[in-house]
Design a protein around this motif. Structure first.
Motif, PDB file in Angstrom:
ATOM      1  N   VAL A   1      -0.851  -7.873  -7.140  1.00  0.00           N
ATOM      2  CA  VAL A   1      -0.817  -6.502  -6.632  1.00  0.00           C
ATOM      3  C   VAL A   1      -1.762  -5.689  -7.502  1.00  0.00           C
ATOM      4  O   VAL A   1      -1.570  -5.604  -8.724  1.00  0.00           O
ATOM      5  CB  VAL A   1       0.599  -5.905  -6.670  1.00  0.00           C
TER       6      VAL A   1
ATOM      7  N   CYS B   1      -2.864  -8.055  -2.755  1.00  0.00           N
ATOM      8  CA  CYS B   1      -2.619  -6.725  -2.202  1.00  0.00           C
ATOM      9  C   CYS B   1      -3.346  -5.662  -3.003  1.00  0.00           C
ATOM     10  O   CYS B   1      -3.435  -5.746  -4.234  1.00  0.00           O
ATOM     11  CB  CYS B   1      -1.113  -6.459  -2.217  1.00  0.00           C
TER      12      CYS B   1
ATOM     13  N   ILE C   1      -3.733  -7.752   1.842  1.00  0.00           N
ATOM     14  CA  ILE C   1      -2.831  -6.699   2.290  1.00  0.00           C
ATOM     15  C   ILE C   1      -3.228  -5.363   1.680  1.00  0.00           C
ATOM     16  O   ILE C   1      -3.567  -5.288   0.496  1.00  0.00           O
ATOM     17  CB  ILE C   1      -1.373  -7.032   1.889  1.00  0.00           C
ATOM     18  N   HIS C   2      -3.162  -4.317   2.480  1.00  0.00           N
ATOM     19  CA  HIS C   2      -3.397  -2.951   2.009  1.00  0.00           C
ATOM     20  C   HIS C   2      -2.113  -2.143   2.166  1.00  0.00           C
ATOM     21  O   HIS C   2      -1.581  -2.007   3.266  1.00  0.00           O
ATOM     22  CB  HIS C   2      -4.536  -2.309   2.818  1.00  0.00           C
TER      23      HIS C   2
ATOM     24  N   THR D   1       3.641  -7.810  -0.722  1.00  0.00           N
ATOM     25  CA  THR D   1       3.151  -9.179  -0.531  1.00  0.00           C
ATOM     26  C   THR D   1       4.224 -10.090   0.054  1.00  0.00           C
ATOM     27  O   THR D   1       3.921 -11.188   0.515  1.00  0.00           O
ATOM     28  CB  THR D   1       2.667  -9.768  -1.865  1.00  0.00           C
TER      29      THR D   1
END
Length: 430
Positions: free
Chosen positions: A244, A356, A378-379, A383
């Motif tokens: 992340v 992410c 991923i935005h 996750t």
């Protein structure tokens, strides 16, 4: 089936058993490839109904597996994956119903075009054939893998780990009962009736051409062995080193919510965050509250020098920590120089699973999503959405991190291949 003979020894008996299972699966695959969508869905719904009806039996079987696992001092992450309760059984049955409701992937028209000579060419989705699935502690893989393979017109050969053996046998019995109720061959979903580790080696040989692809679902040592020894194609991921990255332009409240879920919702799943990267330009605003959030949630932090200065509970990170999949309440934390620094770190230490970015800057988000070469990027979301069920696939047979054929959650569409169908009107080649 529950009354299958349990073969514990090695040698000729096991080899004959494995080859027989392979040949029966091959024959079943030919029938399943042509089975109408309604018949496959009927089998799945029947299996779901039977599984719900036998929930008490499954809990009893799982209790045996859990007792054996505790006696072996298995890690807490393994125990979490192995454990079944009413909620997880209900979710497993619902996944069978969800897969039954999916559009049938077989026979889909993937592409059509016409050549100057008048030939009309179509690319049509077809089953893979026989899918071998080797897994360890998660009994739900029995249901997910069997159901996904069936929906895609494939036969499945499942090899459960010794940890989940009793649970998997009962789940398999429900699947077989569903097949039989729908008039489909019971050999379409086979469970290897032995704890003998030699069965894994036999499957990796392809069982004399019976198996078309292998999917390993388990720890690093299992996946590494499968990738090293398999003589058939493999859909696999070796590790889930999930990152992340919190950018300087992140919304702090959003970042806290995402990070806590990504790390702590379930620490033993492959989509759990293992490394937190924070933009150095936003460290004064972001790092301390994120570190405090994790520590207050009883998550151990192994941090770089800047992170260690924030709290005496932070342990020093080693080089090994940046490439470690903990699968427990431990996370590595590091400052990086902007989105490019995060991308460089992920490329150096990541496993191409799921990563992410948390930011309100769309340009930075697009750079991250474009340049990070992971199966799932991923935005501004957790996750832990790295899951076939969350993608709307009903379930998944695993997460593939390779670049050939299947990538990301392997659902019914990824369990098909294709063939070209050519229509002519008497054309010959000059």
């Amino acid at each position: 089936m529950e009354n299958l003979k349990i073969v514990e020894g090695e040698g000729g008996d096991l080899g004959a058993l494995m080859n027989a299972i392979g040949q029966k699966a091959r024959k079943a695959a030919r029938i399943l490839a042509l089975a109408p969508p309604e018949q496959k869905s009927l089998a799945l719904r029947a299996a779901a109904r039977i599984l719900r009806a036998r929930a008490k039996d499954l809990l009893d079987a799982n209790a045996l597996d859990m007792a054996n696992a505790r006696a072996k001092n298995l890690a807490s992450s393994m125990l979490d994956r192995l454990m079944l309760d009413d909620k997880r059984i209900s979710s497993m049955a619902q996944s069978l119903d969800d897969i039954a409701d999916l559009p049938d992937p077989v026979g889909r028209l993937l592409e059509t075009f016409e050549r100057p000579n008048g030939l009309r060419i179509q690319r049509i989705a077809t089953p893979l054939g026989v899918v071998g699935v080797i897994f360890e502690s998660r009994p739900n893989v029995t249901a997910d893998a069997g159901a996904l393979c069936l929906k895609a017109g494939n036969a499945a050969i499942l090899r459960a780990g010794s940890e989940s053996f009793n649970s998997s046998r009962l789940i398999h019995a429900c699947l077989v009962a569903g097949l039989m109720e729908a008039g489909l061959p019971e050999d379409g979903i086979a469970l290897i009736p032995t704890r003998d580790r030699a069965a894994v080696g036999a499957m990796l040989t392809g069982l004399n051409g019976a198996i078309d692809v292998i999917v390993p679902r388990g720890g690093k040592s299992l996946v590494a062995r499968v990738q090293a020894e398999a003589r058939v194609p493999v859909f696999a991921h070796l590790e889930g080193i999930v990152h992340v990255y919190v950018d300087a332009e992140a919304d702090l409240a959003k970042a806290e919510k995402i990070l806590l879920n990504a790390k702590m919702r379930r620490t033993g799943v492959c989509g759990a965050a293992e490394t937190l990267l924070v933009d150095r330009a936003g460290a004064d605003r972001l790092l301390a509250p994120l570190v405090r959030l994790l520590l207050d949630a009883d998550c151990e932090i192994r941090g770089d020098e800047a992170t260690m200065k924030l709290d005496p509970r932070v342990k020093p990170a080693t080089e090994e920590d940046w490439s470690t999949e903990y699968l427990e309440a431990i996370i590595a934390v590091k400052l990086v120089d902007g989105v490019q620094g995060a991308i460089d770190h992920i490329e150096t230490y990541g496993s191409h699973h799921t990563d992410c970015i948390v930011t309100e800057n769309k340009d930075k988000a697009e750079q991250f999503l474009r340049e990070v070469d992971s199966a799932i990027v991923i935005h501004n979301a957790s996750t832990q959405f790295a899951d076939g069920g969350e993608f709307g696939f009903g379930a998944e047979i695993g997460i593939a991190t390779g670049r050939m054929h299947a990538r990301g959650p392997v659902g019914v569409a990824q369990l098909t291949s294709f063939k070209y169908v050519v229509h002519g009107e008497g054309q010959t080649r000059p």
